[in-house]
Scaffold this active site. Structure first.
Site, mmCIF file in Angstrom:
data_model
loop_
_atom_site.group_PDB
_atom_site.id
_atom_site.type_symbol
_atom_site.label_atom_id
_atom_site.label_comp_id
_atom_site.label_asym_id
_atom_site.label_seq_id
_atom_site.Cartn_x
_atom_site.Cartn_y
_atom_site.Cartn_z
ATOM 1 N N CYS A 67 0.877 -1.165 0.000
ATOM 2 C CA CYS A 67 0.000 0.000 0.000
ATOM 3 C C CYS A 67 0.918 1.220 0.000
ATOM 4 O O CYS A 67 2.130 1.091 0.175
ATOM 5 C CB CYS A 67 -0.874 -0.003 1.244
ATOM 6 S SG CYS A 67 0.102 0.095 2.737
ATOM 7 N N HIS B 69 -1.407 -5.808 17.951
ATOM 8 C CA HIS B 69 -0.863 -5.257 16.698
ATOM 9 C C HIS B 69 -0.099 -3.965 17.000
ATOM 10 O O HIS B 69 -0.580 -3.112 17.755
ATOM 11 C CB HIS B 69 -2.010 -4.973 15.710
ATOM 12 C CG HIS B 69 -1.518 -4.697 14.320
ATOM 13 N ND1 HIS B 69 -1.036 -3.474 13.942
ATOM 14 C CD2 HIS B 69 -1.419 -5.508 13.232
ATOM 15 C CE1 HIS B 69 -0.672 -3.519 12.667
ATOM 16 N NE2 HIS B 69 -0.893 -4.758 12.210
ATOM 17 N N CYS C 233 2.627 5.961 8.623
ATOM 18 C CA CYS C 233 1.681 6.200 7.524
ATOM 19 C C CYS C 233 0.768 7.376 7.896
ATOM 20 O O CYS C 233 0.277 7.451 9.027
ATOM 21 C CB CYS C 233 0.838 4.952 7.284
ATOM 22 S SG CYS C 233 -0.485 5.245 6.100
ATOM 23 N N SER D 57 2.222 -5.699 2.878
ATOM 24 C CA SER D 57 3.668 -5.724 3.075
ATOM 25 C C SER D 57 4.378 -6.674 2.115
ATOM 26 O O SER D 57 5.523 -7.049 2.350
ATOM 27 C CB SER D 57 3.969 -6.084 4.530
ATOM 28 O OG SER D 57 3.116 -7.088 4.973
ATOM 29 N N GLU E 222 0.385 -1.281 15.390
ATOM 30 C CA GLU E 222 -0.326 -0.018 15.088
ATOM 31 C C GLU E 222 -1.262 0.334 16.242
ATOM 32 O O GLU E 222 -1.321 1.487 16.686
ATOM 33 C CB GLU E 222 -1.132 -0.169 13.793
ATOM 34 C CG GLU E 222 -1.949 1.072 13.461
ATOM 35 C CD GLU E 222 -3.013 0.811 12.406
ATOM 36 O OE1 GLU E 222 -2.703 0.185 11.368
ATOM 37 O OE2 GLU E 222 -4.172 1.219 12.629
ATOM 38 N N SER F 270 -0.979 -9.002 9.782
ATOM 39 C CA SER F 270 -2.390 -9.025 10.161
ATOM 40 C C SER F 270 -3.284 -8.890 8.936
ATOM 41 O O SER F 270 -4.252 -9.620 8.762
ATOM 42 C CB SER F 270 -2.636 -7.870 11.133
ATOM 43 O OG SER F 270 -3.951 -7.451 11.088
HETATM 44 S S1 SF4 Z 1 0.136 1.496 6.180
HETATM 45 FE FE1 SF4 Z 1 -1.848 0.833 6.832
HETATM 46 S S2 SF4 Z 1 -3.023 2.675 6.916
HETATM 47 FE FE2 SF4 Z 1 -1.218 3.143 5.759
HETATM 48 S S3 SF4 Z 1 -1.845 2.831 3.663
HETATM 49 FE FE3 SF4 Z 1 -0.973 0.920 4.372
HETATM 50 S S4 SF4 Z 1 -2.698 -0.234 5.079
HETATM 51 FE FE4 SF4 Z 1 -3.360 1.836 4.910
#
Ligand code: SF4
Length: 667
Positions: free
Chosen positions: A13, A125, A97, A263, A127, A220
């Site tokens: 992402c 987790h 992020c 990831s 985060e 996750s």
């Molecule tokens: S790190 Fe998490 S919040 Fe940020 S873009 Fe990727 S999935 Fe979305």
């Protein structure tokens, strides 16, 4: 042939991609030791790659040595950890992020405002642990509706989500909390990237014989992807690398779907795709197509993922992020870019270059704004719309008119019907007008205010013509009409005939002799008149009042002859006599010599205007239409008396006529 579908949303992402890029950047610019606080991503292959390059993974801040560089991963960390890092005299590169940062900010703000924070997510987790660290590690963390504690004791509750949880789980729990707390602030902070990835995975899984989910076993979001795929497909395999694909299962499947967690690097997905079917080249192409390719001039929509005072970084769906410099983002460079652009905002940009030297796309928002403004202006030009602008400055031959995103030139002669002496006096003035010439290729936009004034005049003329046409429509030659006196010239009277003008020449006003039209009529007077000439096309209407009455000469001739007596009325006096009306609109002259048998010096000594007297008509001149009257001839001439002579003269006497007749006395 096996049909392999690779999810477009598979792989990094933008948050992970951003963190990896930052780490690469740090590796290039900073000396070792370099640490990541926790694994940079949940992918063993990627971590191994960086470990080989010398980057260490610190599980605890105590493991980090002074003077080193620390990269905070995309999951972020809690406030206490952050403060401890700052105290440690290390270089901090924060790759949290932006979406995770947003969640941290929400809990921090609402915690300060007295809200009880509930995080829907996995308490283990990183985060979630980091987010909890921004509300004093005091949040309630739940991931099952059944585990909602007694929350009725809290007046105010703020609910956020781990960015990667399943949407339905969040909604179930959030709705329950909402029902049980009157002041529940619910923030669905699930990342759109996660949601899109999950939706696409479900869609592909529902059409596939086998679903391959690529990603770290600790990841996750990858585990959740596999969980979702199992709801739609019987054969789901979660792997970290291509080597783990079970070829025995694969060979039984004709339709294979591939997705990957946030990831999973592109190269692993590529390997998995290659191994999934024999036709390698096709798969490679298919995989490559999952990324958007750009060329200069492309216009795309993207999302702002970071902002600083000089530039904006955008994700436009490519392998690389795009940079928009401030002067390509906004017109007013005195404005603060960080107030104008915000993370999460979406806008259209144009690709200027595909590589700025550091692998990023070079983008421009202003170029798109200009194109869109020109398109809108073209529509307004085509539709002949009336625009409002502001005169911004005087230039050679005219002024510039600010129309918002574009400026137009207005030549001086296009402002008004009249000549404008001082163009500077117009600067700052709001003005309406129309684009009268438009050539976007040459940036030629010509504006005119005068065009509206001319149109208004033409409109008024047309309205007046319509009124006149309606007025003349009912008129006929010879018709007797009501006319209202408007104004006079030396020889004419202009009258209004219900919207159209007519005129009466002085000679058509009356049978009487007058010196000027106002002797017969006055302004505003309403009279009856006869139409004697009618040109409807040119609205030329001539009238006569005189024609409405009989010619008094004819009337007179029928009634009187020379030698007749008539009773007349004195109308005016002159040195040489008096004018007297014999019948209406016809006068005769009583010369002063015809007043009496005796000499009269002045007419007024015998007559005055208004006197009614009897006269004798002594002469009627048909040619000149003149009538001579006499008072004298109605009275007998006086007799002459001779006085008796006292003296008798002989023939020899020398005498004169006077001596003979003496004084003659006239009675
Ligand atoms: S790190 Fe998490 S919040 Fe940020 S873009 Fe990727 S999935 Fe979305």
């Amino acid at each position: 042939m096996r049909d392999v579908t690779v999810a477009k949303t598979a792989g990094f992402c933008f948050g992970v991609d951003r963190a990896i890029k930052k780490l690469d950047d740090v590796l290039n610019k900073y000396p070792l030791p370099i640490y990541t606080l926790g694994p940079i991503i949940h992918n063993n292959q990627v971590i191994e790659k960086y470990e080989k390059a010398g980057i260490k993974t610190a599980e605890d801040i105590n493991q980090i040595t002074q003077g080193s560089t620390v990269v905070i991963r995309s999951h972020g960390i809690g406030k206490d950890e952050y403060d401890r890092l700052k105290e440690k005299n290390v270089a901090i590169i924060d790759a949290t992020c932006p979406y995770v940062r947003k969640v941290q900010n929400i809990v921090n703000t609402y915690k300060t405002d007295g809200y009880k924070i509930i995080i829907i997510g996995d308490e283990h987790h990183p985060e979630v642990i980091g987010v909890n660290g921004w509300c004093c590690d005091d949040a309630i963390i739940i991931n099952d509706k059944k585990n909602i504690p007694i929350i009725e004791k809290y007046d105010k509750i703020c609910v956020v989500a781990q960015t990667t949880i399943i949407e339905s789980l969040f909604e179930d729990i959030a709705n329950e909390i909402k029902n049980r707390c009157a002041d529940a602030k619910i923030f669905n902070t699930i990342c759109a990237a996660t949601e899109e990835r999950q939706k696409e995975a479900a869609e592909i899984a529902s059409k596939s014989d086998m679903m391959i989910v690529v990603g770290g076993y600790d990841s996750s979001n990858t585990k959740k992807l596999a969980e979702i795929c199992r709801q739609y497909c019987n054969k789901v395999t979660h792997i970290e690398t291509a080597e783990e694909i079970d070829l025995n299962i694969l060979k039984e499947c004709n339709k294979v779907g591939i997705t990957a967690g946030a990831s999973s690097p592109a190269w692993i997905i590529k390997e998995v795709a290659e191994k999934s079917m024999e036709e390698q080249n096709n798969i490679l192409q298919q995989y490559e197509e999952t990324f958007k390719r750009f060329k200069p001039g492309d216009i795309v929509e993207g999302e702002i993922i970071s902002v600083n005072s000089d530039s904006v970084v955008m994700n436009i769906g490519g392998k690389s992020d795009g940079i928009v410099k401030k002067d390509e983002f906004m017109q007013d460079l005195y404005e603060d870019l960080m107030r104008t652009a915000a993370i999460g905002d979406r806008c259209k940009v144009m690709v200027i270059s595909t590589n700025d030297g550091a692998g990023n796309l070079v983008l421009s928002k202003l170029k798109v704004d200009e194109i869109e403004a020109k398109e809108k202006l073209q529509e307004k030009f085509d539709g002949e719309e009336i625009l409002t602008g502001t005169i911004s400055k005087v230039v050679k031959g005219g002024v510039m008119v600010d129309l918002g995103s574009l400026s137009a030139f207005m030549p001086a002669s296009y402002y008004d019907i009249k000549f404008v002496k001082d163009l500077n006096a117009l600067v700052g003035k709001s003005i309406t007008g129309r684009i009268v010439e438009y050539n976007p290729a040459q940036n030629r936009i010509i504006f005119s205010h005068k065009v509206l004034l001319v149109e208004e005049i033409e409109k008024r003329k047309a309205e007046q013509r319509a009124i006149k046409e309606a007025a003349v429509a009912g008129l006929e030659l010879g018709q007797i009409v009501q006319a209202k006196v408007k104004n006079f010239t030396d020889y004419c009277v202009f009258v209004d005939l219900n919207g159209v003008d007519g005129f009466i020449h002085m000679s058509d006003l009356t049978w009487k002799s007058i010196k000027k039209p106002s002797d017969a009529l006055s302004a505003g007077q309403v009279v009856q008149a006869k139409i004697t000439e009618l040109d409807k096309e040119n609205f030329k209407i001539k009238l006569s009042i005189k024609d409405l009455t009989q010619n008094p000469w004819e009337v007179f001739k029928k009634k009187y002859n020379e030698g007749d007596k008539a009773t007349v009325k004195i109308t005016s006096l002159a040195n040489y006599g008096a004018f007297a009306e014999i019948i209406p609109d016809l006068e005769g002259l009583i010369h002063i010599s015809q007043f009496a048998h005796t000499k009269i010096d002045k007419p007024e000594s015998m007559l005055k205007v208004g006197d009614e007297i009897e006269v004798l008509i002594t002469k009627i001149d048909d040619a000149s239409k003149k009538i001579s009257l006499s008072i004298k001839d109605l009275t007998p001439a006086p007799k002459k008396k001779i006085e008796k002579n006292k003296k008798v003269y002989s023939d020899d006497d020398k005498v004169t006529i006077g001596d003979l007749f003496g004084k003659i006395k006239i009675d």
